[in-house]
Design a protein around this motif. Structure first.
Motif, PDB file in Angstrom:
ATOM      1  N   GLU B 161       2.701 -35.322   5.176  1.00  0.00           N
ATOM      2  CA  GLU B 161       3.228 -34.618   6.356  1.00  0.00           C
ATOM      3  C   GLU B 161       4.714 -34.324   6.165  1.00  0.00           C
ATOM      4  OE1 GLU B 161       2.412 -37.130   9.683  1.00  0.00           O
ATOM      5  OE2 GLU B 161       0.366 -36.412   9.906  1.00  0.00           O
ATOM      6  N   ASP B 162       5.450 -35.340   5.672  1.00  0.00           N
ATOM      7  CA  ASP B 162       6.890 -35.164   5.466  1.00  0.00           C
ATOM      8  C   ASP B 162       7.150 -34.018   4.484  1.00  0.00           C
ATOM      9  OD1 ASP B 162       7.189 -37.290   7.141  1.00  0.00           O
ATOM     10  OD2 ASP B 162       7.409 -38.774   5.528  1.00  0.00           O
ATOM     11  N   ALA B 163       6.349 -34.001   3.405  1.00  0.00           N
ATOM     12  CA  ALA B 163       6.528 -32.952   2.407  1.00  0.00           C
ATOM     13  C   ALA B 163       6.316 -31.579   3.024  1.00  0.00           C
ATOM     14  CB  ALA B 163       5.558 -33.168   1.247  1.00  0.00           C
ATOM     15  N   ALA B 164       5.264 -31.438   3.823  1.00  0.00           N
ATOM     16  CA  ALA B 164       4.982 -30.157   4.458  1.00  0.00           C
ATOM     17  C   ALA B 164       6.122 -29.755   5.383  1.00  0.00           C
ATOM     18  CB  ALA B 164       3.659 -30.246   5.226  1.00  0.00           C
ATOM     19  N   ARG B 165       6.634 -30.769   6.118  1.00  0.00           N
ATOM     20  CA  ARG B 165       7.743 -30.474   7.033  1.00  0.00           C
ATOM     21  C   ARG B 165       8.969 -29.973   6.282  1.00  0.00           C
ATOM     22  NH1 ARG B 165       7.164 -32.786  12.163  1.00  0.00           N
ATOM     23  NH2 ARG B 165       9.151 -31.821  12.729  1.00  0.00           N
ATOM     24  N   THR B 166       9.302 -30.631   5.139  1.00  0.00           N
ATOM     25  CA  THR B 166      10.501 -30.209   4.384  1.00  0.00           C
ATOM     26  C   THR B 166      10.300 -28.821   3.818  1.00  0.00           C
ATOM     27  OG1 THR B 166       9.668 -31.266   2.398  1.00  0.00           O
ATOM     28  CG2 THR B 166      11.181 -32.552   3.732  1.00  0.00           C
ATOM     29  N   ALA B 169       7.031 -26.198   7.337  1.00  0.00           N
ATOM     30  CA  ALA B 169       5.884 -26.057   8.228  1.00  0.00           C
ATOM     31  C   ALA B 169       6.201 -26.636   9.603  1.00  0.00           C
ATOM     32  CB  ALA B 169       4.662 -26.755   7.631  1.00  0.00           C
ATOM     33  N   GLY B 170       5.730 -25.967  10.659  1.00  0.00           N
ATOM     34  CA  GLY B 170       5.914 -26.479  12.015  1.00  0.00           C
ATOM     35  C   GLY B 170       4.957 -27.623  12.305  1.00  0.00           C
ATOM     36  N   TRP B 172       2.559 -28.061  14.546  1.00  0.00           N
ATOM     37  CA  TRP B 172       1.170 -27.687  14.768  1.00  0.00           C
ATOM     38  C   TRP B 172       0.487 -27.357  13.437  1.00  0.00           C
ATOM     39  CZ3 TRP B 172      -2.934 -28.441  17.157  1.00  0.00           C
ATOM     40  CH2 TRP B 172      -3.967 -27.506  17.242  1.00  0.00           C
ATOM     41  N   LEU B 173       1.244 -26.634  12.558  1.00  0.00           N
ATOM     42  CA  LEU B 173       0.695 -26.269  11.249  1.00  0.00           C
ATOM     43  C   LEU B 173       0.455 -27.530  10.418  1.00  0.00           C
ATOM     44  CD1 LEU B 173      -0.039 -23.801   9.465  1.00  0.00           C
ATOM     45  CD2 LEU B 173       2.249 -23.966   8.465  1.00  0.00           C
ATOM     46  N   VAL B 174       1.401 -28.472  10.466  1.00  0.00           N
ATOM     47  CA  VAL B 174       1.241 -29.731   9.728  1.00  0.00           C
ATOM     48  C   VAL B 174      -0.008 -30.475  10.220  1.00  0.00           C
ATOM     49  CG1 VAL B 174       2.233 -32.016   9.319  1.00  0.00           C
ATOM     50  CG2 VAL B 174       3.683 -29.984   9.181  1.00  0.00           C
ATOM     51  N   PHE B 175      -0.157 -30.526  11.538  1.00  0.00           N
ATOM     52  CA  PHE B 175      -1.308 -31.251  12.075  1.00  0.00           C
ATOM     53  C   PHE B 175      -2.622 -30.611  11.625  1.00  0.00           C
ATOM     54  CE2 PHE B 175      -4.591 -31.934  15.311  1.00  0.00           C
ATOM     55  CZ  PHE B 175      -4.655 -33.324  15.272  1.00  0.00           C
ATOM     56  N   ARG B 176      -2.654 -29.271  11.696  1.00  0.00           N
ATOM     57  CA  ARG B 176      -3.888 -28.556  11.382  1.00  0.00           C
ATOM     58  C   ARG B 176      -4.203 -28.583   9.888  1.00  0.00           C
ATOM     59  NH1 ARG B 176      -4.642 -23.081  11.842  1.00  0.00           N
ATOM     60  NH2 ARG B 176      -2.396 -22.928  11.805  1.00  0.00           N
ATOM     61  N   ARG B 177      -3.169 -28.370   9.043  1.00  0.00           N
ATOM     62  CA  ARG B 177      -3.414 -28.158   7.618  1.00  0.00           C
ATOM     63  C   ARG B 177      -3.244 -29.406   6.770  1.00  0.00           C
ATOM     64  NH1 ARG B 177      -3.343 -22.688   6.346  1.00  0.00           N
ATOM     65  NH2 ARG B 177      -4.079 -23.409   4.328  1.00  0.00           N
ATOM     66  N   VAL B 178      -2.541 -30.421   7.306  1.00  0.00           N
ATOM     67  CA  VAL B 178      -2.305 -31.623   6.504  1.00  0.00           C
ATOM     68  C   VAL B 178      -2.966 -32.849   7.143  1.00  0.00           C
ATOM     69  CG1 VAL B 178      -0.566 -33.147   5.489  1.00  0.00           C
ATOM     70  CG2 VAL B 178      -0.135 -30.678   5.664  1.00  0.00           C
ATOM     71  N   THR B 179      -2.576 -33.142   8.397  1.00  0.00           N
ATOM     72  CA  THR B 179      -3.073 -34.363   9.044  1.00  0.00           C
ATOM     73  C   THR B 179      -4.594 -34.330   9.211  1.00  0.00           C
ATOM     74  OG1 THR B 179      -1.015 -34.273  10.296  1.00  0.00           O
ATOM     75  CG2 THR B 179      -2.605 -35.957  10.935  1.00  0.00           C
ATOM     76  N   LEU B 180      -5.084 -33.260   9.843  1.00  0.00           N
ATOM     77  CA  LEU B 180      -6.504 -33.189  10.163  1.00  0.00           C
ATOM     78  C   LEU B 180      -7.392 -33.299   8.920  1.00  0.00           C
ATOM     79  CD1 LEU B 180      -7.623 -33.231  12.939  1.00  0.00           C
ATOM     80  CD2 LEU B 180      -7.782 -30.748  12.943  1.00  0.00           C
ATOM     81  N   PRO B 181      -7.080 -32.553   7.832  1.00  0.00           N
ATOM     82  CA  PRO B 181      -7.918 -32.723   6.627  1.00  0.00           C
ATOM     83  C   PRO B 181      -7.873 -34.160   6.083  1.00  0.00           C
ATOM     84  CG  PRO B 181      -6.626 -30.718   6.464  1.00  0.00           C
ATOM     85  CD  PRO B 181      -6.137 -31.434   7.679  1.00  0.00           C
ATOM     86  N   LEU B 182      -6.698 -34.793   6.185  1.00  0.00           N
ATOM     87  CA  LEU B 182      -6.585 -36.152   5.652  1.00  0.00           C
ATOM     88  C   LEU B 182      -7.415 -37.159   6.464  1.00  0.00           C
ATOM     89  CD1 LEU B 182      -2.824 -36.418   4.640  1.00  0.00           C
ATOM     90  CD2 LEU B 182      -4.800 -36.699   3.140  1.00  0.00           C
TER      91      LEU B 182
END
Lengths: 228, 260
Positions: B161-166, B169-170, B172-182
């Motif tokens: 998530e941190d990587a996506a944020r840096t 990514a916003g 909502w995008l982090v939640f949808r594309r990173v958190t949820l798949p994990l």
């Protein structure tokens, strides 16, 4: 030596809840060495339990059909005795705010109606009464026994339910009863019997005798039952 | 694991433990009307209950997902006063006798309940409706989903998530594309558990929603009612529920069938 207290297990239709609790106390006054365990439920559930081997000493049904199931399974000690009859009434909220006057009102779209399931005696009798009155009413729920119908009305979730007159009488502070005229009435006949193989059969037979005796009948009549 | 020989007493008690669970299933199977099971399931009462049960349990699972995933996220990620108390409250229906849950729902959302008149004013009636049955099922089943998803969120590697944020990514995008798949396996497991619990719901449903074929009479209620008059239908429906339970165990085998 103090005499041993004997426990008698009585399976009885849920409409007998108050009557048998009271009759049990009355009987215990003359037989201090007895204690009752009551299993109240729909007579059809109880008959199913007994034919599958539940350890009942006495079975009292709200209809003859469910007693017959136990007779057919050859599980009775002696023939069933008729000990009471009952009649139907419409239970409504206290003060009858929906102004329900007859079975025909139960078909009104603004009346939330609850009946007992057609598999249990009270549900069957209710359908008989509606048929006699020529009323087609749609209940929102088919409850597992008649006391559950009474509860739905007394909780205010349903506007009306068809129960026994004795149920209304047992809850006069929570529901109001509306009479059903003679030509639409259905008479519920209650048989009672001792279950075969009961280790307490002598005491069980005396409880049955007590219910048909003047003392037992007095209790039943006070609670709104009629003589057999 | 280092295998050991069991003490005689343990072997004996363990065997009784197995028999205690297996014998009732054997009893059910021994009464199963195999030849007529399919036609029993085709009877209107059975077919109606089957259809309704799937609708109710799937709707309850959907509702639990919509509410439960965000709730699990809040529990896993947000520090706030009284979090443990709130989490205990939302876990309570898992342990509470379902009938008590039904009574509580009635006193909250019933016609005479605390919020009944308000719901009535906006035209919502829950007791004796399919929506009420869905609500009762969600009430008892949602904790299974929340706890499972929360555990997934707590054990995932947040560095993704941190990587996506840096990378810009916003949230909502982090939640949808990173958190949820994990956490997808946890969400799936939670949803299956929740669905299974919703499918088996009896006490809260019959107390809050009542029992009417096609509206609120789900499979367990139909089994209870049919047992008195049509035991063969009750047994056939029980077999369906037993089969589904087995299927769930197979699907979830990594969680339940392998101890370690």
């Amino acid at each position: 030596m103090t005499p041993e207290v004997q426990n008698v297990t009585v399976f009885a239709g849920s409409s007998l809840t108050d009557a048998f609790t009271r009759a049990g106390n009355g009987f215990a006054k003359t037989n201090t060495r007895v204690r009752f365990t009551f299993n109240f439920g729909s007579s059809s559930t109880l008959a199913t339990q007994i034919t599958n081997g539940a350890p009942a000493d006495v079975f009292a049904s709200a209809d003859e059909g469910n007693m017959q199931k136990v007779v057919d399974a050859n599980l009775l000690d002696g023939a069933p005795a008729a000990f009471a009859t009952n009649r139907l009434a419409i239970a409504v909220a206290p003060g009858n705010p929906k102004k329900i006057a007859a079975l025909a009102d139960l078909a009104r779209s603004d009346v939330v109606l609850v009946l007992a399931a057609p598999t249990v005696p009270a549900g069957k009798y209710a359908l008989d009464a509606l048929r006699k009155a020529g009323v087609i009413a749609k209940p929102v729920s088919q409850e597992v026994d008649v006391r559950a119908v009474l509860n739905k009305v007394s909780l205010g979730e349903a506007d009306a339910g068809i129960v026994y007159v004795t149920d209304v009488k047992s809850a006069t502070d929570r529901v109001t009863g509306v009479d059903i005229p003679e030509q639409q009435q259905v008479v519920a006949r209650y048989p009672i019997a001792v279950v075969k193989g009961s280790p307490k059969s002598a005491l069980a037979h005396r409880f049955v005798d007590y219910l048909v005796s003047p003392d037992g009948q007095k209790i039943l009549v006070e609670l709104g039952f009629s003589k057999p | 694991m280092r295998p050991e020989r069991p003490p005689l007493l343990f072997a004996f008690l363990a065997a009784i433990g197995v028999a205690f669970v297996v014998l009732p299933l054997v009893g059910l199977l021994s009464r199963a009307p195999w030849e007529t099971a399919l036609s029993d399931l085709g009877t209107p009462e059975a077919a109606t209950a089957l259809r309704l049960s799937f609708v109710v349990s799937l709707a309850a699972t959907a509702l639990a997902l919509v509410l439960g995933v965000p709730l699990a996220w809040v529990y896993a990620r947000v520090q706030f006063r009284g979090r443990d108390v709130v989490r205990a409250l939302t876990t309570l229906p898992m342990i509470l006798p379902p009938v008590v849950g039904g009574v509580a729902l009635l006193f909250a959302f019933g016609r005479r309940g605390l919020f009944g008149p308000a719901l009535d004013a906006i035209g919502i009636h829950l007791p004796f409706t399919t929506a009420g049955a869905v609500l009762a099922a969600t009430f008892v089943a949602m904790p299974f989903l929340v706890l499972t998803v929360e555990a997934g969120l707590r054990s995932m590697d947040r560095r993704y998530e941190d990587a996506a944020r840096t990378l810009g990514a916003g949230r909502w995008l982090v939640f949808r594309r990173v958190t949820l798949p994990l956490i997808a396996p946890s969400v799936f497991a939670g949803a299956v558990l929740c669905w299974a619990r919703a499918l088996g719901e009896f006490g809260a449903t019959i107390t809050f929603a009542g029992n009417l074929p096609g509206t609120t009479q789900t499979l367990p209620l139909a089994v209870y009612i049919a047992l008195e008059t049509r035991p063969e239908v009750a047994i056939a429906l029980s077999l369906v529920l037993l089969g589904l339970a087995l299927a769930i165990l197979v699907v979830m085998r990594d969680r339940y069938l392998r101890a370690f």
